[in-house]
Design a protein around this motif. Sequence first.
Motif, PDB file in Angstrom:
ATOM      1  N   PHE A 106      41.754   8.373  63.778  1.00 14.62           N
ATOM      2  CA  PHE A 106      43.053   9.047  63.816  1.00 14.62           C
ATOM      3  C   PHE A 106      43.893   8.578  64.997  1.00 14.62           C
ATOM      4  CE2 PHE A 106      45.778  12.755  64.768  1.00 14.62           C
ATOM      5  CZ  PHE A 106      46.422  12.840  63.550  1.00 14.62           C
ATOM      6  N   HIS A 107      43.269   8.433  66.165  1.00 10.60           N
ATOM      7  CA  HIS A 107      44.006   8.083  67.380  1.00 10.60           C
ATOM      8  C   HIS A 107      43.937   6.600  67.736  1.00 10.60           C
ATOM      9  CE1 HIS A 107      44.997  12.192  68.429  1.00 10.60           C
ATOM     10  NE2 HIS A 107      43.758  12.536  68.145  1.00 10.60           N
ATOM     11  N   GLY A 108      43.035   5.865  67.121  1.00 11.80           N
ATOM     12  CA  GLY A 108      42.938   4.434  67.379  1.00 11.80           C
ATOM     13  C   GLY A 108      42.119   4.061  68.607  1.00 11.80           C
ATOM     14  N   ARG A 109      41.543   5.043  69.275  1.00 11.65           N
ATOM     15  CA  ARG A 109      40.705   4.778  70.444  1.00 11.65           C
ATOM     16  C   ARG A 109      39.739   5.936  70.610  1.00 11.65           C
ATOM     17  NH1 ARG A 109      43.698   7.321  75.183  1.00 11.65           N
ATOM     18  NH2 ARG A 109      45.412   8.325  74.136  1.00 11.65           N
ATOM     19  N   PRO A 110      38.635   5.707  71.304  1.00 15.07           N
ATOM     20  CA  PRO A 110      37.679   6.801  71.502  1.00 15.07           C
ATOM     21  C   PRO A 110      38.272   7.936  72.339  1.00 15.07           C
ATOM     22  CG  PRO A 110      36.691   4.684  72.050  1.00 15.07           C
ATOM     23  CD  PRO A 110      38.144   4.441  71.831  1.00 15.07           C
ATOM     24  N   LYS A 111      37.697   9.105  72.183  1.00 10.97           N
ATOM     25  CA  LYS A 111      38.174  10.273  72.918  1.00 10.97           C
ATOM     26  C   LYS A 111      37.839  10.131  74.397  1.00 10.97           C
ATOM     27  CE  LYS A 111      38.045  15.258  72.931  1.00 10.97           C
ATOM     28  NZ  LYS A 111      37.534  16.460  72.329  1.00 10.97           N
ATOM     29  N   HIS A 112      38.808  10.464  75.224  1.00 13.11           N
ATOM     30  CA  HIS A 112      38.606  10.442  76.673  1.00 13.11           C
ATOM     31  C   HIS A 112      37.894  11.729  77.070  1.00 13.11           C
ATOM     32  CE1 HIS A 112      39.795   9.260  80.816  1.00 13.11           C
ATOM     33  NE2 HIS A 112      39.686  10.562  81.014  1.00 13.11           N
ATOM     34  N   ILE A 113      36.683  11.600  77.580  1.00 13.15           N
ATOM     35  CA  ILE A 113      35.889  12.767  77.961  1.00 13.15           C
ATOM     36  C   ILE A 113      36.428  13.337  79.268  1.00 13.15           C
ATOM     37  CG2 ILE A 113      33.564  13.600  78.493  1.00 13.15           C
ATOM     38  CD1 ILE A 113      33.621  12.523  75.723  1.00 13.15           C
ATOM     39  N   GLY A 114      36.553  14.630  79.376  1.00 12.31           N
ATOM     40  CA  GLY A 114      37.019  15.267  80.602  1.00 12.31           C
ATOM     41  C   GLY A 114      38.504  15.070  80.843  1.00 12.31           C
ATOM     42  N   ASN A 115      39.283  15.004  79.773  1.00 16.77           N
ATOM     43  CA  ASN A 115      40.720  14.790  79.874  1.00 16.77           C
ATOM     44  C   ASN A 115      41.390  16.081  80.350  1.00 16.77           C
ATOM     45  OD1 ASN A 115      42.799  13.014  79.639  1.00 16.77           O
ATOM     46  ND2 ASN A 115      43.083  13.277  77.449  1.00 16.77           N
ATOM     47  N   ASP A 116      41.982  16.056  81.548  1.00 11.60           N
ATOM     48  CA  ASP A 116      42.655  17.243  82.054  1.00 11.60           C
ATOM     49  C   ASP A 116      44.170  17.009  82.093  1.00 11.60           C
ATOM     50  OD1 ASP A 116      42.853  15.494  84.135  1.00 11.60           O
ATOM     51  OD2 ASP A 116      41.872  16.764  85.614  1.00 11.60           O
ATOM     52  N   LEU A 117      44.914  17.948  82.669  1.00  9.86           N
ATOM     53  CA  LEU A 117      46.376  17.842  82.684  1.00  9.86           C
ATOM     54  C   LEU A 117      46.853  16.603  83.434  1.00  9.86           C
ATOM     55  CD1 LEU A 117      47.401  21.572  83.260  1.00  9.86           C
ATOM     56  CD2 LEU A 117      47.600  20.220  81.169  1.00  9.86           C
TER      57      LEU A 117
ATOM     58  N   ALA B 164      49.260  13.718  81.912  1.00 12.76           N
ATOM     59  CA  ALA B 164      50.510  13.321  82.567  1.00 12.76           C
ATOM     60  C   ALA B 164      50.538  11.816  82.832  1.00 12.76           C
ATOM     61  CB  ALA B 164      50.678  14.090  83.879  1.00 12.76           C
ATOM     62  N   MET B 165      49.409  11.239  83.225  1.00 12.18           N
ATOM     63  CA  MET B 165      49.351   9.796  83.488  1.00 12.18           C
ATOM     64  C   MET B 165      49.494   8.997  82.195  1.00 12.18           C
ATOM     65  SD  MET B 165      49.207   9.321  86.701  1.00 12.18           S
ATOM     66  CE  MET B 165      50.304  10.724  86.843  1.00 12.18           C
ATOM     67  N   GLU B 166      48.935   9.506  81.094  1.00 15.52           N
ATOM     68  CA  GLU B 166      49.098   8.824  79.812  1.00 15.52           C
ATOM     69  C   GLU B 166      50.562   8.835  79.382  1.00 15.52           C
ATOM     70  OE1 GLU B 166      46.472  10.476  76.906  1.00 15.52           O
ATOM     71  OE2 GLU B 166      44.676   9.812  77.961  1.00 15.52           O
ATOM     72  N   ARG B 167      51.251   9.977  79.565  1.00 22.02           N
ATOM     73  CA  ARG B 167      52.677  10.043  79.233  1.00 22.02           C
ATOM     74  C   ARG B 167      53.482   9.092  80.107  1.00 22.02           C
ATOM     75  NH1 ARG B 167      52.957  16.475  79.070  1.00 22.02           N
ATOM     76  NH2 ARG B 167      52.090  16.796  77.000  1.00 22.02           N
ATOM     77  N   ARG B 168      53.166   9.057  81.407  1.00 20.38           N
ATOM     78  CA  ARG B 168      53.865   8.163  82.326  1.00 20.38           C
ATOM     79  C   ARG B 168      53.660   6.708  81.921  1.00 20.38           C
ATOM     80  NH1 ARG B 168      51.345   6.260  87.764  1.00 20.38           N
ATOM     81  NH2 ARG B 168      50.109   5.393  86.097  1.00 20.38           N
TER      82      ARG B 168
END
Length: 66
Positions: free
Chosen positions: A33-44, A48-52
């Motif tokens: 669905f997302h095209g990449r593995p899930k990032h474990i321990g993904n916090d706010l 924010a860094m992914e959006r940036r």
Amino acid sequence: MGLVWLEAALPLGIIAGMLCIMGNAQYYIHKGFHGRPKHIGNDLWDVAMERRDKKIMEICSDTQNH
């Protein structure tokens, strides 16, 4: 009397196998669905860094196209 442990080991093995199958299914569904593995321990902070990073990549691609 020697195989009494098998009576408990068989259901435990089935449960463990189903847990492994469901874990792998969740991994592949998320990756598909997302095209990449899930990032474990993904916090706010990570969100924010992914959006940036996404915004920076869009700005860079816009400047290269113009």
